[in-house]
Enzyme design. Structure first.
Site, PDB file in Angstrom:
ATOM      1  N   GLU A 109      -6.207  -1.093  -7.406  1.00 60.53           N
ATOM      2  CA  GLU A 109      -5.313  -0.200  -8.153  1.00 60.53           C
ATOM      3  C   GLU A 109      -4.232  -1.061  -8.804  1.00 60.53           C
ATOM      4  O   GLU A 109      -3.531  -1.808  -8.110  1.00 60.53           O
ATOM      5  CB  GLU A 109      -4.672   0.827  -7.203  1.00 60.53           C
TER       6      GLU A 109
ATOM      7  N   HIS B 158      -3.139  -3.416  -5.812  1.00 69.10           N
ATOM      8  CA  HIS B 158      -3.489  -2.903  -4.487  1.00 69.10           C
ATOM      9  C   HIS B 158      -4.976  -3.063  -4.203  1.00 69.10           C
ATOM     10  O   HIS B 158      -5.805  -2.317  -4.719  1.00 69.10           O
ATOM     11  CB  HIS B 158      -3.067  -1.426  -4.379  1.00 69.10           C
TER      12      HIS B 158
ATOM     13  N   ASN C  96      -4.897   6.726  -1.591  1.00 62.90           N
ATOM     14  CA  ASN C  96      -4.271   7.215  -0.362  1.00 62.90           C
ATOM     15  C   ASN C  96      -3.675   8.608  -0.525  1.00 62.90           C
ATOM     16  O   ASN C  96      -3.356   9.270   0.458  1.00 62.90           O
ATOM     17  CB  ASN C  96      -3.220   6.231   0.146  1.00 62.90           C
TER      18      ASN C  96
ATOM     19  N   SER D  88       0.822  -1.211   0.000  1.00 65.87           N
ATOM     20  CA  SER D  88       0.000   0.000   0.000  1.00 65.87           C
ATOM     21  C   SER D  88       0.854   1.257   0.000  1.00 65.87           C
ATOM     22  O   SER D  88       0.360   2.338  -0.275  1.00 65.87           O
ATOM     23  CB  SER D  88      -0.938   0.006   1.213  1.00 65.87           C
TER      24      SER D  88
HETATM   25  P1  NAI Z   1      -0.892  -9.212   8.100  1.00 60.46           P
HETATM   26  O1  NAI Z   1       0.106  -8.955   9.157  1.00 60.46           O
HETATM   27  O2  NAI Z   1      -2.322  -9.424   8.479  1.00 60.46           O
HETATM   28  O3  NAI Z   1      -0.423 -10.520   7.282  1.00 60.46           O
HETATM   29  C1  NAI Z   1       0.864 -10.713   6.785  1.00 60.46           C
HETATM   30  C2  NAI Z   1       1.103 -12.206   6.630  1.00 60.46           C
HETATM   31  O4  NAI Z   1       2.319 -12.373   5.894  1.00 60.46           O
HETATM   32  C3  NAI Z   1       1.270 -12.928   7.957  1.00 60.46           C
HETATM   33  O5  NAI Z   1       0.417 -14.068   7.972  1.00 60.46           O
HETATM   34  C4  NAI Z   1       2.751 -13.363   7.967  1.00 60.46           C
HETATM   35  O6  NAI Z   1       2.939 -14.633   8.579  1.00 60.46           O
HETATM   36  C5  NAI Z   1       3.055 -13.441   6.494  1.00 60.46           C
HETATM   37  N1  NAI Z   1       4.458 -13.227   6.149  1.00 60.46           N
HETATM   38  C6  NAI Z   1       5.276 -12.254   6.621  1.00 60.46           C
HETATM   39  N2  NAI Z   1       6.478 -12.343   6.037  1.00 60.46           N
HETATM   40  C7  NAI Z   1       6.417 -13.405   5.179  1.00 60.46           C
HETATM   41  C8  NAI Z   1       7.351 -13.990   4.265  1.00 60.46           C
HETATM   42  N3  NAI Z   1       8.579 -13.509   4.135  1.00 60.46           N
HETATM   43  N4  NAI Z   1       6.930 -15.038   3.527  1.00 60.46           N
HETATM   44  C9  NAI Z   1       5.682 -15.528   3.671  1.00 60.46           C
HETATM   45  N5  NAI Z   1       4.769 -15.016   4.509  1.00 60.46           N
HETATM   46  C10 NAI Z   1       5.129 -13.972   5.251  1.00 60.46           C
HETATM   47  O7  NAI Z   1      -0.749  -8.039   7.037  1.00 60.46           O
HETATM   48  P2  NAI Z   1      -1.862  -7.374   6.080  1.00 60.46           P
HETATM   49  O8  NAI Z   1      -2.582  -6.312   6.804  1.00 60.46           O
HETATM   50  O9  NAI Z   1      -2.634  -8.462   5.424  1.00 60.46           O
HETATM   51  O10 NAI Z   1      -0.928  -6.648   5.000  1.00 60.46           O
HETATM   52  C11 NAI Z   1      -0.223  -7.347   4.020  1.00 60.46           C
HETATM   53  C12 NAI Z   1       0.185  -6.411   2.901  1.00 60.46           C
HETATM   54  O11 NAI Z   1      -0.980  -5.813   2.346  1.00 60.46           O
HETATM   55  C13 NAI Z   1       1.095  -5.280   3.295  1.00 60.46           C
HETATM   56  O12 NAI Z   1       1.977  -5.029   2.226  1.00 60.46           O
HETATM   57  C14 NAI Z   1       0.137  -4.115   3.492  1.00 60.46           C
HETATM   58  O13 NAI Z   1       0.742  -2.860   3.322  1.00 60.46           O
HETATM   59  C15 NAI Z   1      -0.858  -4.385   2.373  1.00 60.46           C
HETATM   60  N6  NAI Z   1      -2.196  -3.805   2.553  1.00 60.46           N
HETATM   61  C16 NAI Z   1      -2.820  -3.854   3.773  1.00 60.46           C
HETATM   62  C17 NAI Z   1      -4.103  -3.329   3.903  1.00 60.46           C
HETATM   63  C18 NAI Z   1      -4.828  -3.396   5.230  1.00 60.46           C
HETATM   64  O14 NAI Z   1      -5.851  -2.701   5.387  1.00 60.46           O
HETATM   65  N7  NAI Z   1      -4.388  -4.220   6.184  1.00 60.46           N
HETATM   66  C19 NAI Z   1      -4.805  -2.696   2.769  1.00 60.46           C
HETATM   67  C20 NAI Z   1      -4.078  -2.787   1.518  1.00 60.46           C
HETATM   68  C21 NAI Z   1      -2.817  -3.286   1.440  1.00 60.46           C
END
Ligand code: NAI
Length: 513
Positions: free
Chosen positions: A163, A151, A201, A130
């Site tokens: 996006e 995105h 954003n 993001s």
């Molecule tokens: P989250 O913390 O809920 O999930 C991340 C997951 O990735 C975890 O299950 C973790 O175990 C896993 N992980 C971490 N490093 C890893 C690796 N090297 N290899 C494999 N798995 C790995 O995070 P979330 O909120 O789902 O965010 C994920 C991405 O999405 C980020 O880049 C964030 O910026 C983006 N994003 C988040 C939004 C939100 O509202 N939470 C909205 C849009 C984009």
């Protein structure tokens, strides 16, 4: 590339898709791809995270089955399309891999290097980042042309927008095929260049920033501002309610990151009020206290509305009120006599001894000094025929009798009237003008098209209208004038009108044909 000329075919249903990271976003994205019919591999370094992700998907779908929106068979079919994996070798045959892991440039780059070594050359590698530049993510890749931003918005199965983000090296074909694929999945896909905040954003910053600023200047309290943004602006949530929901830590971090990424452009200046909330741990709903107090028994802040005055028997309408003509119709529908008087140079409603003008971004006090002392300005409404709330500001010179004349008129119209302090541009006009200014600059800088800017703001943050379509409706001249006056009132670069709005104004053109 624009949506209109994107003739690329989407990935075939049979194509293997993988989502890496089974957290909040990854699980939702896997559900979307599996619902379309792709065989999906849900990969995470942590097996427990995969189980949590799968449980989360199942729970959401069971809710749909209960509500009769999905059959048990469809649920089973969707879940059977998702296979868990903790060994990256399982991804060798994928045609699309979407990473949704932790937001860290170094860790994401490491993953992309592994993916390049594992996946076939024709596999598209997508990132749900993001805030990280897609160009920077691809910098160490052998083939950065196959990397694209995809995105999604939270919750991914529900929010329509995706996006499609092109870094400097992203191939047009890859972006186009990813766009077509997201569209086939039922999403509204928009193209954007990888610039800070992408579209949503970035363009959304003034939605929070202008209300924060009005509150900081003592223009109105938070509950009144929330009511006006909803009741006059037609937005689903007010900015303070929404910041409390998002969490001030998250919202403040996004603002700071966009501000820094644009080399401290004053237009994105973070708010000290929000900083203070973060510093004292008032993070919003999740901590029980933000702008509002969510503890049990806490008194709910209420918007201030003004009653009084008497309904007028007649008003005079001078000139053409343009977008506010529907307000005149609402007055007439209340059997108040409307007497119209043509004028090319002025437009206002004369009620009793008051002169009521649509805000043009100047202080009411400044408008009054140029002519009638009993001046009041009213705010923009998305639809004057149904608006439940509206803001008015009185000039410092305005006398009490004229104020009562204005209050009496709006009470007769059954509009919750908020008399706010004399703030240039009031609330909705100023917010819409600043959203449009940002969207216009994004278009001017080739980040996206005007159509995609509007689709993005409607689909990504549920705005009731795209800011540029709204500008066309209000009138490019009115928005340009409002911004120019705001810039003059404050003497700040923050309000400088976008060069493209200025150009459209002089060309007599609109954003949408
Ligand atoms: P989250 O913390 O809920 O999930 C991340 C997951 O990735 C975890 O299950 C973790 O175990 C896993 N992980 C971490 N490093 C890893 C690796 N090297 N290899 C494999 N798995 C790995 O995070 P979330 O909120 O789902 O965010 C994920 C991405 O999405 C980020 O880049 C964030 O910026 C983006 N994003 C988040 C939004 C939100 O509202 N939470 C909205 C849009 C984009």
């Amino acid at each position: 590339m624009t949506a209109a000329n994107n003739s690329m075919a989407p990935l075939d249903k049979s194509a293997q898709v993988s989502v890496i990271g089974a957290g909040t976003m990854g699980a939702g994205i896997a559900q979307v791809a599996a619902a379309y019919g792709h065989p999906v591999i849900l990969f995470d370094q942590n097996p427990e995270a995969i189980q949590r992700g799968l449980d989360h998907i199942k729970k959401g779908l069971q809710g749909q089955v209960k509500r009769g929106k999905m059959t048990e068979e469809a649920l089973e079919a969707l879940l059977s399309n998702i296979t868990p994996a903790t060994d990256i070798a399982a991804l060798a045959d994928c045609k699309l891999v979407i990473e949704a892991i932790i937001e860290d440039l170094g860790i994401k780059r490491g993953l992309l290097a592994n993916l390049e070594a594992t996946c076939s050359d024709d596999c598209i590698l997508a990132s749900n980042t993001s805030s990280i530049s897609v160009t920077a993510l691809g910098a160490e890749m052998k083939h950065p042309e196959r990397l694209v931003g995809m995105h999604f918005f939270n919750p991914a199965p529900i929010m329509k927008l995706v996006e499609i983000v092109s870094g400097l090296a992203t191939s047009e074909t890859v972006a186009a095929q990813t766009h077509a694929t997201a569209s086939a999945w039922g999403k509204q896909a928009v193209f954007t260049k990888s610039t800070p905040g992408f579209i949503v954003n970035r363009v959304a910053r003034p939605f929070y920033a202008e209300s924060l600023r009005i509150e900081e200047e003592g223009g109105a309290d938070i509950a009144t501002l929330d009511q006006l943004i909803k009741g006059a602006g037609g937005f689903r949530m007010g900015p303070f309610e929404l910041m409390d929901l998002i969490g001030h830590d998250v919202n403040y971090a996004v603002t700071c990151s966009v501000f820094d990424a644009y080399y401290q452009d004053p237009r994105f200046l973070p708010s000290l009020t929000q900083k203070a909330l973060v510093e004292c741990g008032r993070l919003g709903r999740k901590s029980g206290y933000g702008f509002y107090d969510y503890s049990e028994g806490a008194e709910k802040l209420a918007a201030k509305t003004f009653t009084g005055g008497n309904a007028p028997e007649a008003v005079q309408v001078v000139g053409d009120l343009g977008v506010a003509n529907a307000l005149v119709e609402r007055i007439a529908a209340k059997e108040i006599n409307v007497e119209k008087q043509a004028s090319d140079s002025e437009s206002y409603i004369k009620v009793g001894s008051a002169r009521l003008c649509l805000t043009d971004g100047r202080f009411a006090t400044e408008v009054a000094a140029a002519g009638n002392h009993n001046t009041a300005v009213f705010d923009l409404a998305i639809d004057y025929s149904s608006a439940s709330s509206l803001a008015v500001a009185f000039a410092d010179q305005c006398n009490e009798e004229a104020k009562q004349d204005v209050i009496g008129l709006f009470n007769a119209l059954e509009i919750n009237l908020s008399v706010i302090d004399d703030i240039p541009g009031l609330v909705v006009m100023r917010t819409v003008a600043m959203l449009a200014n940002e969207a216009s600059d994004a278009v001017n800088q080739g980040v996206c098209t005007a159509a995609d800017a509007d689709i993005a703001m409607r689909g990504g943050v549920n705005y009731p209208k795209g800011p540029l379509a709204w500008t066309d409706e209000v009138g490019v001249a009115k928005i340009f004038n409002c911004l120019s006056n705001l810039q003059q009132c404050y003497g700040e670069d923050r309000y400088r009108p976008s060069a493209l709005i200025r150009r459209k104004f002089f060309a007599g053109a609109t954003f949408h044909g």
